[in-house]
Scaffold this motif. Structure first.
Motif, PDB file in Angstrom:
ATOM      1  N   GLN A   1      10.838   5.512  -0.098  1.00 40.62           N
ATOM      2  CA  GLN A   1       9.973   4.546   0.573  1.00 40.62           C
ATOM      3  C   GLN A   1      10.666   3.950   1.795  1.00 40.62           C
ATOM      4  OE1 GLN A   1       8.530   1.246  -1.882  1.00 40.62           O
ATOM      5  NE2 GLN A   1       8.626  -0.097  -0.094  1.00 40.62           N
ATOM      6  N   VAL A   2      11.929   3.570   1.624  1.00 43.97           N
ATOM      7  CA  VAL A   2      12.680   2.974   2.731  1.00 43.97           C
ATOM      8  C   VAL A   2      12.879   3.986   3.852  1.00 43.97           C
ATOM      9  CG1 VAL A   2      14.922   2.012   3.394  1.00 43.97           C
ATOM     10  CG2 VAL A   2      13.787   1.237   1.302  1.00 43.97           C
TER      11      VAL A   2
ATOM     12  N   VAL B   1      14.771  -3.025   8.371  1.00 46.65           N
ATOM     13  CA  VAL B   1      13.978  -2.421   7.295  1.00 46.65           C
ATOM     14  C   VAL B   1      14.658  -2.634   5.942  1.00 46.65           C
ATOM     15  CG1 VAL B   1      13.080  -0.257   6.363  1.00 46.65           C
ATOM     16  CG2 VAL B   1      12.925  -0.724   8.822  1.00 46.65           C
ATOM     17  N   LEU B   2      15.968  -2.456   5.879  1.00 50.66           N
ATOM     18  CA  LEU B   2      16.697  -2.698   4.633  1.00 50.66           C
ATOM     19  C   LEU B   2      16.505  -4.138   4.174  1.00 50.66           C
ATOM     20  CD1 LEU B   2      20.111  -0.872   5.294  1.00 50.66           C
ATOM     21  CD2 LEU B   2      18.239  -0.090   3.832  1.00 50.66           C
TER      22      LEU B   2
ATOM     23  N   GLU C   1       9.845   4.166   5.835  1.00 51.15           N
ATOM     24  CA  GLU C   1       9.729   2.957   6.651  1.00 51.15           C
ATOM     25  C   GLU C   1      10.689   3.001   7.841  1.00 51.15           C
ATOM     26  OE1 GLU C   1       9.718  -0.801   4.606  1.00 51.15           O
ATOM     27  OE2 GLU C   1       8.519  -0.015   2.942  1.00 51.15           O
TER      28      GLU C   1
ATOM     29  N   GLU D   1      21.783  -5.041   3.871  1.00 47.29           N
ATOM     30  CA  GLU D   1      21.766  -4.386   5.175  1.00 47.29           C
ATOM     31  C   GLU D   1      23.121  -3.824   5.558  1.00 47.29           C
ATOM     32  OE1 GLU D   1      20.381  -7.419   7.787  1.00 47.29           O
ATOM     33  OE2 GLU D   1      22.293  -8.482   7.861  1.00 47.29           O
TER      34      GLU D   1
ATOM     35  N   THR E   1      12.417   4.274  -4.478  1.00 40.52           N
ATOM     36  CA  THR E   1      12.750   3.204  -3.531  1.00 40.52           C
ATOM     37  C   THR E   1      13.416   3.771  -2.292  1.00 40.52           C
ATOM     38  OG1 THR E   1      12.976   1.576  -5.307  1.00 40.52           O
ATOM     39  CG2 THR E   1      14.067   1.081  -3.216  1.00 40.52           C
ATOM     40  N   LYS E   2      14.352   4.676  -2.478  1.00 43.83           N
ATOM     41  CA  LYS E   2      15.050   5.265  -1.333  1.00 43.83           C
ATOM     42  C   LYS E   2      14.074   6.013  -0.418  1.00 43.83           C
ATOM     43  CE  LYS E   2      18.360   7.253  -3.849  1.00 43.83           C
ATOM     44  NZ  LYS E   2      19.631   7.982  -4.195  1.00 43.83           N
TER      45      LYS E   2
ATOM     46  N   LYS F   1      14.178  -6.257   4.862  1.00 43.44           N
ATOM     47  CA  LYS F   1      12.789  -6.502   4.465  1.00 43.44           C
ATOM     48  C   LYS F   1      12.523  -6.022   3.038  1.00 43.44           C
ATOM     49  CE  LYS F   1       9.418  -3.903   5.876  1.00 43.44           C
ATOM     50  NZ  LYS F   1       8.411  -3.184   6.707  1.00 43.44           N
ATOM     51  N   ASN F   2      13.270  -5.014   2.612  1.00 48.40           N
ATOM     52  CA  ASN F   2      13.086  -4.457   1.267  1.00 48.40           C
ATOM     53  C   ASN F   2      14.058  -5.041   0.248  1.00 48.40           C
ATOM     54  OD1 ASN F   2      11.050  -1.990   1.135  1.00 48.40           O
ATOM     55  ND2 ASN F   2      11.994  -1.982   3.171  1.00 48.40           N
TER      56      ASN F   2
END
Length: 414
Positions: free
Chosen positions: A29-30, A163-164, A33, A171, A26-27, A166-167
């Protein structure tokens, strides 16, 4: 705009718990992004940066250089994010493990520090580098940049926070203070209830103010009075190329060389060539009496020159009698950042590396390589010039700590 530091700190503490428990996939991927979002919003970032540049008319050129964001520098920040995503995740790593005499299984594991605060000047890329490394290492971050970069920093952080969000990630793992006053910075230095460590990045004035006033634990970074020493066995072309690169390539940064020491046995032969190459690149030279006898264009140095970090196209020059004299001079005046010897003498190279008391000590290479990106860390949270808790470019491991995890099967101490 006024910031409520207690609210910001509480939000960071809450977010840190979530970030600490994210899995590596996950980290990563972010982080990728983040990189995509920066490049997609290049025009927006440049527009915000231009507002800051328009307000920077009274700032020295060295600060303007640090402040400026171009599409190429934004691409570089994005590439740094991708590199951080590709790095191994330190969280959960076992540094050591053993079974004690009572049969307890004891492991020392890597864990996040928690909430990291940063106070920094003029360099908006710090917002991205710090956010990337703290996020990958499971920490929340509170950023306090200077007023000269407020538009750039706010825009960059807003992009990352989007971005945070959105996932589905809090934030508040990345927050920036909009109030750039000294009062707010001072309040951040005393936010012990929420902040686990404070990292200043900037000039010596900022760093000293934080070290002297903060009650939050501080990792001291940045100040770079870096030296090049040309030994009596140095190759002239190599010495010239390295000295020019270390001084000229980007003079406003902390790993740029500020001082040139040259061995007396080769000074008559080599100093005119090196000095001419520096002056051809716009460098003002200030030197001791011996160097000025060899090159008449060198201006007289004052006592303050030997300890000054110029961050500009200025370099002080001194003729020394031996490698031992060079080592003694550097250890007296250096800020403990980066030093380099140019030599073909193996014994002198090893002595220099062993006895110089700095974070990074080079043989036959430019001090400009002291950089998290160049070291393969993707980015850096800063370059520590102290000896606790980290030293040199600080990557992921340097913004973690450890805890002991102990497993038993009913043991009691007798």
């Amino acid at each position: 705009m006024t910031d409520n530091l207690n609210e910001i700190g509480a939000n960071a503490k809450k977010a840190a718990f979530q970030i600490a428990n994210l899995d590596t996939e996950t980290k990563n991927q972010v982080l990728n992004e983040f990189a995509t979002a920066l490049t997609e919003h290049t025009n927006e970032i440049v527009t915000a940066n231009n507002k800051d540049l328009d307000n920077a008319n009274d700032l020295p050129a060295k600060f303007v250089d640090r402040l400026k964001l171009t599409p190429e520098r934004i691409d570089g920040m994005a590439e740094g994010l991708r590199q951080v995503a590709n790095l191994a995740d330190p969280i959960g790593n076992v540094d050591t493990g053993f079974t004690n005499k009572d049969g307890l299984i004891i492991e020392q594991r890597r864990v996040p520090l928690g909430v990291i605060a940063m106070i920094f000047e003029a360099r908006p890329n710090v917002s991205v580098d710090a956010s990337a490394l703290t996020f990958k290492s499971g920490n929340a971050v509170i950023l306090r940049g200077g007023k000269e970069a407020i538009n750039s920093n706010t825009t960059l952080v807003d992009i990352l926070r989007t971005v945070l969000n959105k996932n589905g990630i809090d934030e508040n793992a990345i927050q920036i203070l909009h109030d750039t006053s000294h009062e707010t910075a001072n309040e951040l230095m005393h936010l012990n209830r929420y902040v686990d460590v404070l990292i200043p990045r900037g000039g010596s004035g900022l760093i000293n103010a934080v070290v002297q006033n903060s009650t939050v634990p501080v990792i001291e970074t940045g100040a770079g009075n870096c030296h090049i020493y040309v030994d009596d066995s140095a190759d002239l072309k190599m010495a010239t190329d390295i000295t020019v690169n270390a001084k000229v390539q980007r003079p406003s940064v902390c790993n740029a060389a500020e001082k040139l020491l040259i061995n007396a046995d080769v000074a008559d032969e080599m100093l005119p060539t090196i000095a001419q190459a520096l002056e051809d690149n716009g460098v003002e030279l200030r030197g001791d009496d011996k160097s000025r006898q060899i090159v008449s264009s060198i201006k007289p140095a004052t006592a303050d020159d030997w300890s000054t970090e110029y961050n500009d196209l200025i370099m002080a020059v001194k003729v020394v009698d031996s490698v031992d004299d060079a080592i003694s001079h550097i250890n007296e005046y250096s800020t403990g950042h980066s030093e380099s010897i140019i030599t073909n003498n193996y014994a002198h190279a090893k002595k220099f590396q062993q006895l110089i008391d700095s974070a990074c000590v080079y043989v036959n290479a430019s001090t400009r390589f002291t950089d998290g990106f160049e070291f393969g860390f993707g980015a850096e949270i800063g370059i520590s010039t102290q000896k606790l808790h980290a030293r040199g470019p600080m990557g992921l491991n340097e913004i973690t700590t450890t805890k002991y995890v102990i497993s038993g099967d009913g043991q009691i101490r007798k």
